[in-house]
Design a protein around this motif. Structure first.
Motif, short mmCIF file in Angstrom:
data_model
loop_
_atom_site.label_atom_id
_atom_site.label_comp_id
_atom_site.label_asym_id
_atom_site.label_seq_id
_atom_site.Cartn_x
_atom_site.Cartn_y
_atom_site.Cartn_z
N HIS A 1 -43.56 30.23 -13.23
CA HIS A 1 -42.94 31.56 -13.21
C HIS A 1 -42.92 32.23 -14.57
O HIS A 1 -42.37 33.33 -14.71
CB HIS A 1 -41.51 31.47 -12.65
CG HIS A 1 -41.45 31.00 -11.23
ND1 HIS A 1 -41.50 29.68 -10.88
CD2 HIS A 1 -41.37 31.70 -10.07
CE1 HIS A 1 -41.45 29.56 -9.57
NE2 HIS A 1 -41.36 30.77 -9.05
N GLY B 1 -38.96 36.79 -9.97
CA GLY B 1 -39.52 36.96 -8.64
C GLY B 1 -38.84 36.12 -7.59
O GLY B 1 -39.45 35.81 -6.56
N ALA B 2 -37.58 35.75 -7.84
CA ALA B 2 -36.84 34.95 -6.87
C ALA B 2 -35.45 35.55 -6.65
O ALA B 2 -34.44 34.87 -6.80
CB ALA B 2 -36.73 33.51 -7.36
N LYS C 1 -42.02 42.62 -16.28
CA LYS C 1 -40.99 43.29 -15.49
C LYS C 1 -39.84 43.77 -16.37
O LYS C 1 -39.30 44.86 -16.16
CB LYS C 1 -40.47 42.35 -14.40
CG LYS C 1 -41.48 42.01 -13.31
CD LYS C 1 -40.89 41.02 -12.32
CE LYS C 1 -41.90 40.64 -11.26
NZ LYS C 1 -41.36 39.62 -10.33
N ARG D 1 -50.66 38.66 -11.69
CA ARG D 1 -49.45 39.29 -11.18
C ARG D 1 -48.53 39.58 -12.35
O ARG D 1 -48.70 39.02 -13.44
CB ARG D 1 -48.75 38.45 -10.12
CG ARG D 1 -48.10 37.16 -10.60
CD ARG D 1 -47.49 36.47 -9.38
NE ARG D 1 -46.88 35.20 -9.71
CZ ARG D 1 -45.61 35.04 -10.08
NH1 ARG D 1 -44.83 36.11 -10.18
NH2 ARG D 1 -45.13 33.85 -10.33
N ARG D 2 -47.59 40.46 -12.14
CA ARG D 2 -46.71 40.87 -13.22
C ARG D 2 -45.78 39.72 -13.60
O ARG D 2 -45.11 39.14 -12.76
CB ARG D 2 -45.91 42.09 -12.80
CG ARG D 2 -46.76 43.34 -12.65
CD ARG D 2 -46.04 44.43 -11.88
NE ARG D 2 -44.90 44.96 -12.60
CZ ARG D 2 -43.66 45.01 -12.12
NH1 ARG D 2 -43.42 44.52 -10.91
NH2 ARG D 2 -42.68 45.53 -12.82
N SER D 3 -45.74 39.43 -14.88
CA SER D 3 -44.89 38.35 -15.36
C SER D 3 -43.46 38.84 -15.48
O SER D 3 -43.19 40.05 -15.52
CB SER D 3 -45.39 37.87 -16.73
OG SER D 3 -45.08 38.86 -17.72
N PRO D 4 -42.50 37.90 -15.60
CA PRO D 4 -41.11 38.32 -15.85
C PRO D 4 -40.98 39.16 -17.12
O PRO D 4 -40.19 40.10 -17.16
CB PRO D 4 -40.37 36.98 -15.98
CG PRO D 4 -41.16 36.02 -15.16
CD PRO D 4 -42.60 36.44 -15.36
N GLY E 1 -34.16 37.79 -10.63
CA GLY E 1 -34.92 38.95 -10.18
C GLY E 1 -36.20 39.13 -10.98
O GLY E 1 -37.27 39.41 -10.42
#
Length: 341
Positions: free
Chosen positions: A105, A282-283, A54, A48-51, A279
């Motif tokens: 995360h 992912g939270a 993003k 999945r896309r990491s912070p 954001g």
């Protein structure tokens, strides 16, 4: 045999230092981290896309105002590091003790006391699943309990390197003298800090108040701000031991000219910057606890103005020199209430 063992220990220490120097010296450019499949599969054990990814995507989008703000802060920090730092010491594992790790995360957070670090620790605990629900329900003593959150210093150089390449790294800073005034008020001038006062306040009074009453020498409960500043400026203080983290300079805690920080949050824009990081993590629905009161920023400045009003220009200049690097690196102006000339 003893000389051979000594040489082996020196060589091992040099190798560790070199490994840490290599992982910290080369600035990490902001780029997609999933171009490397091996790294992709090792990060969190799922796709999945990491912070960090993003943030990279946001930087390609000119409509993202906050991403542009943080890009400018990164650029200013990098430029200030180039202008104002020359010799760079080798980072040791202990230098990374303030960098907390959220493997779930992909986050690395360097905490600076008196810059909402209690609430950031609460948030990281909530994200990690150790304390579910509202981060505000986590008591402060639990948030600060040793071992609750892993530190980057707990890992091997290879594991440190891997996390620095793949994780979003962030810190939060504050106008240095306002942070210093807050540290004095909360740790030395408030009655609920009795243990802190006995450890540091008593030491300050015994050193700087020759005719102090026995009660003050024992309890350290009535340290004056001028005495606190004189203690910070006394060469014996740092010769005896490092500064306490509550008044240590932010750059000395987080090494921003050795580690690449993707987000430089500020206490003055805490709510917006915290929401930006959450954001990316992912939270976005997780509410950051306790943003500053409506007059929080003004109250923080008023406290600093009031405390520094009675400090002589000579000591103001010396103290500014002590904290000057934090002003320069994090783009804070010289406070207007100082009399430096």
């Amino acid at each position: 045999m003893g000389r051979r063992c000594w040489r082996q220990r020196v060589l091992a220490a040099a190798c560790l230092g070199a490994a840490l120097l290599l992982l910290c010296a080369a600035p990490r450019t902001l780029r997609p981290v999933f171009g490397n499949r091996a790294l992709s599969s090792s990060w969190l054990g799922r796709e999945r896309r990491s912070p960090l990814q993003k943030l990279y995507d946001l930087n390609q989008n000119p409509r993202s105002t906050l991403a542009e703000v943080h890009r400018q802060r990164r650029d200013l920090l990098s430029s200030a590091c180039s202008r104002h730092t020359r010799r760079q010491h080798l980072l040791q594992p202990e230098d990374l003790r303030h960098v907390l790790v959220d493997d779930a995360h992909g986050l690395l957070y360097c905490y600076v006391p008196k810059v909402a670090c209690t609430n950031w620790k609460r948030v990281l605990l909530a994200l990690s699943g150790q304390n579910r629900g509202d981060p505000r329900a986590i008591p402060a003593h639990e948030a600060h309990a040793p071992g609750r959150l892993p530190s980057l210093a707990d890992f091997s150089p290879a594991e440190i390197n891997r996390r620095l390449r793949a994780y979003l790294t962030f810190l939060f800073v504050r106008e240095p003298f306002e942070r210093l005034a807050s540290a004095y008020r909360n740790k030395l001038a408030r009655p609920y800090s009795a243990a802190f006062q006995r450890r540091y306040g008593a030491r300050i009074i015994q050193r700087l108040r020759p005719r102090a009453l026995p009660d003050a020498r024992a309890r350290g409960h009535d340290v004056r701000f001028a005495e606190f500043l004189a203690y910070l400026l006394d060469p014996r203080t740092r010769r005896d031991e490092p500064f306490n983290e509550h008044w240590e300079r932010a750059h000395a805690l987080c090494h921003p000219c050795r580690l690449r920080y993707d987000v430089v949050g500020k206490f003055e824009t805490l709510a917006e910057d915290a929401a930006f990081v959450l954001g990316l993590a992912g939270a976005p629905d997780l509410s950051f606890p306790g943003p500053p009161r409506p007059r929080g920023a003004a109250a923080s400045r008023d406290l600093a103005v009031r405390l520094f009003r009675d400090i002589s220009p000579f000591y103001q200049r010396r103290l500014f020199d002590l904290y000057k690097m934090d002003f320069l690196l994090f783009n804070y102006s010289t406070p207007s209430y100082l009399r430096l000339h």
